[in-house]
Write a protein that holds these residues in place. Structure first.
Motif, PDB file in Angstrom:
ATOM      1  N   ASN A   1       0.832  -1.210   0.000  1.00 54.94           N
ATOM      2  CA  ASN A   1       0.000   0.000   0.000  1.00 54.94           C
ATOM      3  C   ASN A   1       0.862   1.253   0.000  1.00 54.94           C
ATOM      4  O   ASN A   1       0.617   2.205  -0.744  1.00 54.94           O
ATOM      5  N   LEU A   2       1.866   1.247   0.818  1.00 52.32           N
ATOM      6  CA  LEU A   2       2.733   2.416   0.953  1.00 52.32           C
ATOM      7  C   LEU A   2       3.596   2.614  -0.295  1.00 52.32           C
ATOM      8  O   LEU A   2       3.717   3.733  -0.816  1.00 52.32           O
ATOM      9  N   LEU A   3       4.180   1.537  -0.788  1.00 48.56           N
ATOM     10  CA  LEU A   3       5.014   1.640  -1.986  1.00 48.56           C
ATOM     11  C   LEU A   3       4.218   2.137  -3.190  1.00 48.56           C
ATOM     12  O   LEU A   3       4.687   2.979  -3.964  1.00 48.56           O
ATOM     13  N   ASP A   4       3.002   1.612  -3.351  1.00 44.15           N
ATOM     14  CA  ASP A   4       2.206   2.029  -4.495  1.00 44.15           C
ATOM     15  C   ASP A   4       1.723   3.466  -4.357  1.00 44.15           C
ATOM     16  O   ASP A   4       1.555   4.169  -5.364  1.00 44.15           O
ATOM     17  N   ALA A   5       1.493   3.905  -3.129  1.00 41.30           N
ATOM     18  CA  ALA A   5       1.128   5.300  -2.919  1.00 41.30           C
ATOM     19  C   ALA A   5       2.252   6.224  -3.387  1.00 41.30           C
ATOM     20  O   ALA A   5       1.994   7.281  -3.989  1.00 41.30           O
ATOM     21  N   LEU A   6       3.485   5.825  -3.168  1.00 42.76           N
ATOM     22  CA  LEU A   6       4.621   6.620  -3.630  1.00 42.76           C
ATOM     23  C   LEU A   6       4.822   6.475  -5.133  1.00 42.76           C
ATOM     24  O   LEU A   6       5.147   7.445  -5.828  1.00 42.76           O
ATOM     25  N   ARG A   7       4.613   5.267  -5.653  1.00 41.62           N
ATOM     26  CA  ARG A   7       4.789   5.054  -7.099  1.00 41.62           C
ATOM     27  C   ARG A   7       3.843   5.928  -7.913  1.00 41.62           C
ATOM     28  O   ARG A   7       4.243   6.515  -8.928  1.00 41.62           O
ATOM     29  N   THR A   8       2.612   6.019  -7.469  1.00 42.68           N
ATOM     30  CA  THR A   8       1.619   6.774  -8.239  1.00 42.68           C
ATOM     31  C   THR A   8       1.780   8.288  -8.094  1.00 42.68           C
ATOM     32  O   THR A   8       1.125   9.037  -8.828  1.00 42.68           O
ATOM     33  N   ARG A   9       2.616   8.728  -7.201  1.00 41.24           N
ATOM     34  CA  ARG A   9       2.900  10.165  -7.101  1.00 41.24           C
ATOM     35  C   ARG A   9       3.808  10.645  -8.220  1.00 41.24           C
ATOM     36  O   ARG A   9       3.909  11.854  -8.483  1.00 41.24           O
ATOM     37  N   ASN A  10       4.545   9.722  -8.828  1.00 38.08           N
ATOM     38  CA  ASN A  10       5.479  10.069  -9.898  1.00 38.08           C
ATOM     39  C   ASN A  10       6.519  11.089  -9.441  1.00 38.08           C
ATOM     40  O   ASN A  10       6.907  11.991 -10.186  1.00 38.08           O
ATOM     41  N   GLU A  11       6.961  10.953  -8.193  1.00 36.67           N
ATOM     42  CA  GLU A  11       8.029  11.779  -7.646  1.00 36.67           C
ATOM     43  C   GLU A  11       9.047  10.855  -6.971  1.00 36.67           C
ATOM     44  O   GLU A  11       8.733   9.726  -6.618  1.00 36.67           O
ATOM     45  N   ARG A  12      10.241  11.373  -6.790  1.00 33.78           N
ATOM     46  CA  ARG A  12      11.289  10.585  -6.130  1.00 33.78           C
ATOM     47  C   ARG A  12      11.218  10.830  -4.619  1.00 33.78           C
ATOM     48  O   ARG A  12      11.940  11.666  -4.070  1.00 33.78           O
ATOM     49  N   VAL A  13      10.315  10.099  -3.967  1.00 38.27           N
ATOM     50  CA  VAL A  13      10.143  10.233  -2.525  1.00 38.27           C
ATOM     51  C   VAL A  13      10.879   9.080  -1.843  1.00 38.27           C
ATOM     52  O   VAL A  13      10.513   7.915  -2.032  1.00 38.27           O
ATOM     53  N   PRO A  14      11.897   9.346  -1.030  1.00 37.68           N
ATOM     54  CA  PRO A  14      12.653   8.269  -0.397  1.00 37.68           C
ATOM     55  C   PRO A  14      11.805   7.467   0.591  1.00 37.68           C
ATOM     56  O   PRO A  14      10.956   8.020   1.299  1.00 37.68           O
ATOM     57  N   LEU A  15      12.050   6.169   0.651  1.00 37.50           N
ATOM     58  CA  LEU A  15      11.424   5.299   1.639  1.00 37.50           C
ATOM     59  C   LEU A  15      12.502   4.423   2.259  1.00 37.50           C
ATOM     60  O   LEU A  15      13.226   3.720   1.538  1.00 37.50           O
ATOM     61  N   ILE A  16      12.626   4.487   3.594  1.00 35.07           N
ATOM     62  CA  ILE A  16      13.572   3.652   4.324  1.00 35.07           C
ATOM     63  C   ILE A  16      12.750   2.631   5.100  1.00 35.07           C
ATOM     64  O   ILE A  16      11.849   2.983   5.860  1.00 35.07           O
ATOM     65  N   PHE A  17      13.060   1.354   4.926  1.00 33.48           N
ATOM     66  CA  PHE A  17      12.244   0.269   5.463  1.00 33.48           C
ATOM     67  C   PHE A  17      12.951  -0.472   6.595  1.00 33.48           C
ATOM     68  O   PHE A  17      14.132  -0.825   6.485  1.00 33.48           O
ATOM     69  N   ALA A  18      12.216  -0.733   7.676  1.00 35.35           N
ATOM     70  CA  ALA A  18      12.733  -1.509   8.802  1.00 35.35           C
ATOM     71  C   ALA A  18      12.497  -2.992   8.556  1.00 35.35           C
ATOM     72  O   ALA A  18      11.384  -3.488   8.736  1.00 35.35           O
ATOM     73  N   SER A  19      13.538  -3.691   8.141  1.00 32.42           N
ATOM     74  CA  SER A  19      13.468  -5.135   7.934  1.00 32.42           C
ATOM     75  C   SER A  19      14.073  -5.841   9.145  1.00 32.42           C
ATOM     76  O   SER A  19      14.227  -5.247  10.211  1.00 32.42           O
ATOM     77  N   THR A  20      14.453  -7.087   8.996  1.00 30.49           N
ATOM     78  CA  THR A  20      14.850  -7.899  10.140  1.00 30.49           C
ATOM     79  C   THR A  20      15.923  -8.908   9.761  1.00 30.49           C
ATOM     80  O   THR A  20      16.016  -9.331   8.591  1.00 30.49           O
ATOM     81  N   ASN A  21      16.701  -9.334  10.753  1.00 28.92           N
ATOM     82  CA  ASN A  21      17.676 -10.396  10.510  1.00 28.92           C
ATOM     83  C   ASN A  21      17.016 -11.737  10.232  1.00 28.92           C
ATOM     84  O   ASN A  21      17.669 -12.673   9.778  1.00 28.92           O
ATOM     85  N   LYS A  22      15.701 -11.832  10.491  1.00 28.12           N
ATOM     86  CA  LYS A  22      14.996 -13.093  10.250  1.00 28.12           C
ATOM     87  C   LYS A  22      14.929 -13.445   8.760  1.00 28.12           C
ATOM     88  O   LYS A  22      14.554 -14.574   8.416  1.00 28.12           O
ATOM     89  N   VAL A  23      15.282 -12.511   7.878  1.00 23.50           N
ATOM     90  CA  VAL A  23      15.297 -12.841   6.446  1.00 23.50           C
ATOM     91  C   VAL A  23      16.367 -13.882   6.129  1.00 23.50           C
ATOM     92  O   VAL A  23      16.334 -14.502   5.065  1.00 23.50           O
ATOM     93  N   TYR A  24      17.307 -14.111   7.056  1.00 23.23           N
ATOM     94  CA  TYR A  24      18.369 -15.089   6.835  1.00 23.23           C
ATOM     95  C   TYR A  24      18.044 -16.460   7.422  1.00 23.23           C
ATOM     96  O   TYR A  24      18.891 -17.357   7.429  1.00 23.23           O
ATOM     97  N   GLY A  25      16.816 -16.625   7.913  1.00 24.63           N
ATOM     98  CA  GLY A  25      16.400 -17.928   8.417  1.00 24.63           C
ATOM     99  C   GLY A  25      16.994 -18.257   9.772  1.00 24.63           C
ATOM    100  O   GLY A  25      17.428 -17.377  10.518  1.00 24.63           O
TER     101      GLY A  25
END
Length: 372
Positions: A121-145
Motif C-alpha cells: 500500500n505504501l510503496l504504491d502510494a509513492l509510485r503513483t505520485r510520480n516523484e522521487r520520494v525516499p522510503l527507508i524500510f525496517a526489515s529484520t535479521n529473520k530474512v536469513y532464516g
C-alpha cells in the motif's frame, strides 16, 4: 481493522511536506520522530496504536513538539488512508509492522496483511505520485532464516561460530535469504518488494535488516523487545522466562545509534538507494541472554530469577550483524557500548514506571545517568 482517525492538526502539517513515519508511535518510530522534529522538520506519525503503551509515546512526542508532530491514527492495511498520509510526504520511514514470530504462527493471515499488503500500500502510494520520494524500510535479521548451517560451539555461556570469519565479523549482506516462519516470510517479502520498487520504478528505497535494537521508549514484551522486557521483569522483581538454554547470542544496538543510521540513510539516499544493510551492534556488542541477565543483576543490585522453557520456532542460536558495510557506506561512528546502554535503559524504565530507585550506585548507574 481499526478505523482511521485523522487528528485536527494533521492537514495543516501535511501541507508543509512532512516526514511520514508509519508506526511512528512505536519504539524506533517515536525516537525517529523526536530526532527529526528536534531538527525542525514537520513529522506525520501514522500508527494504529495497537501495541500497549505506544499511546504514551505519541503523547510524549506531541508534548515535546506541539507545532511539529501531527498524527493519523490508522491501520497500515487501509489503502486510502495510507495514500492520503503519503500524499505530501517528503520522505517515508516505514516502521509499521506485525513484529512477533509467535503472533505470526497464531495468525499468519493477519501477519501477511500487515507486513506485505501494508508495505505494498505504501510503496504504491509513492509510485503513483510520480516523484522521487525516499522510503527507508525496517526489515529484520529473520530474512536469513534460522542459520542452522552455521556450526557453533558453546563457550562461557554463549554460542560462538566455529568459522573464524563469521566469529570475527558476523553475518554479512551476502548471506542467502532463507525465510522461516510466517513472520520471516512476510518481512522478507516486504524487504524484497521495497528493493524491487527501486529497480522497477526508480523509487529511492533502502532497507535496514535490523538485529536487536534497545533503548528508551521501548515497551518490551516476551515476544518482542527482549532487552527491555528482561529489564522490566527484573526491576519489578518478577521472574524471566528463557526459551532455550540462554546461550543464544544477538548483537544489540542502542536506539541512538539506530536513529543515526536511519537519518544518514535518508541524507545519502542517492548513494544507497536499492541497497539493504545489516544494522546491529556488531561483534563488539554481541551478548547471550545469560550474559545480559548477569549484567542486569549488576545494574539493579540483586539476583534475577530465571525460568527455562523449550526453544521457540525460528529462534536463531546465533545472529550477529556484520556492520562493516553500513558503517562504511553511511559513515557511522562506533556504537554505544551495550554495558552503558543497558544501564541507561534501566534508569529510564525505573523513572518511566515509577519504580523504587536503583540501589547499585556504582559505575554502571553513573553511566546510565550520563546517557539518559
Amino acid at each position: 481493522m481499526r478505523k482511521t482517525d485523522i487528528t485536527a492538526d494533521a492537514p495543516a502539517i501535511s501541507r508543509r511536506k512532512p516526514i511520514l513515519i508509519t508506526g511512528g508511535a512505536g519504539f524506533i518510530g517515536s525516537n525517529l520522530a523526536d530526532r527529526f522534529a528536534s531538527e525542525g522538520h514537520d513529522v506525520l506519525v501514522y500508527d494504529a496504536l495497537a501495541r500497549p503503551g505506544v499511546d504514551r509515546n505519541l503523547e510524549w512526542l506531541k508534548k515535546r513538539h506541539p507545532n511539529r508532530i501531527s498524527s493519523v491514527i490508522g491501520d497500515i492495511r487501509d489503502e486510502t488512508a495510507v495514500a492520503d498520509a503519503a500524499g505530501e510526504a517528503q520522505a517515508v520511514f516505514h516502521m509499521a509492522a506485525q513484529v512477533a514470530v509467535t503472533t505470526s504462527l497464531v495468525d499468519p493471515r493477519e501477519d501477511f496483511e500487515i507486513n506485505i499488503r501494508g508495505t505494498l500500500n505504501l510503496l504504491d502510494a509513492l509510485r503513483t505520485r510520480n516523484e522521487r520520494v525516499p522510503l527507508i524500510f525496517a526489515s529484520t535479521n529473520k530474512v536469513y532464516g534460522d542459520l542452522a548451517d552455521v556450526e557453533l560451539e558453546k563457550t562461557n555461556d554463549a554460542y560462538k561460530p566455529r568459522n573464524p570469519a563469521i566469529r570475527d565479523a558476523g553475518i554479512g549482506e551476502g548471506r542467502p535469504l532463507d525465510f522461516h516462519t510466517p513472520y520471516g516470510c512476510s518481512k522478507g517479502a516486504a524487504d524484497q518488494y521495497v528493493l524491487d520498487y527501486a529497480r522497477s520504478f526508480g523509487i529511492p528505497t533502502c532497507v535496514m535488516r535490523m538485529s536487536c535494537i534497545y533503548g528508551q521508549r521501548q515497551m518490551g514484551t516476551e515476544d518482542q523487545g527482549w532487552v527491555a522486557h528482561f529489564l522490566i521483569r527484573a526491576l519489578q522483581g518478577e521472574p524471566i522466562t528463557i526459551y532455550g538454554d540462554g546461550c543464544q547470542v544477538r548483537d544489540v544496538l542502542d536506539i541512538s545509534d539506530a536513529v543515526e543510521a536511519y537519518a544518514c540513510a535518508w541524507k545519502q539516499i542517492d548513494a544507497v538507494q536499492g541497497h539493504a544493510f545489516n544494522l546491529g551492534g556488531g561483534p563488539t556488542n554481541a551478548i547471550s541472554l545469560r550474559q545480559l541477565i548477569r549484567h542486569i543483576e549488576d545494574v539493579i543490585g540483586r539476583p534475577v530469577e530465571t525460568i527455562y522453557s523449550d526453544w521457540r520456532a525460528g529462534d536463531q542460536r546465533y545472529y550477529v550483524s556484520d556492520t562493516r558495510l553500513v558503517t562504511q557506506e553511511l559513515g557511522l561512528k562506533p556504537p554505544v557500548s551495550w554495558l552503558k546502554g543497558v544501564a541507561a535503559l534501566a534508569g529510564w524504565l525505573q523513572q518511566e514506571r515509577g519504580l523504587p530507585r536503583l540501589e547499585a550506585s556504582g559505575s554502571r548507574l553513573q553511566a546510565a545517568e550520563a546517557l539518559s
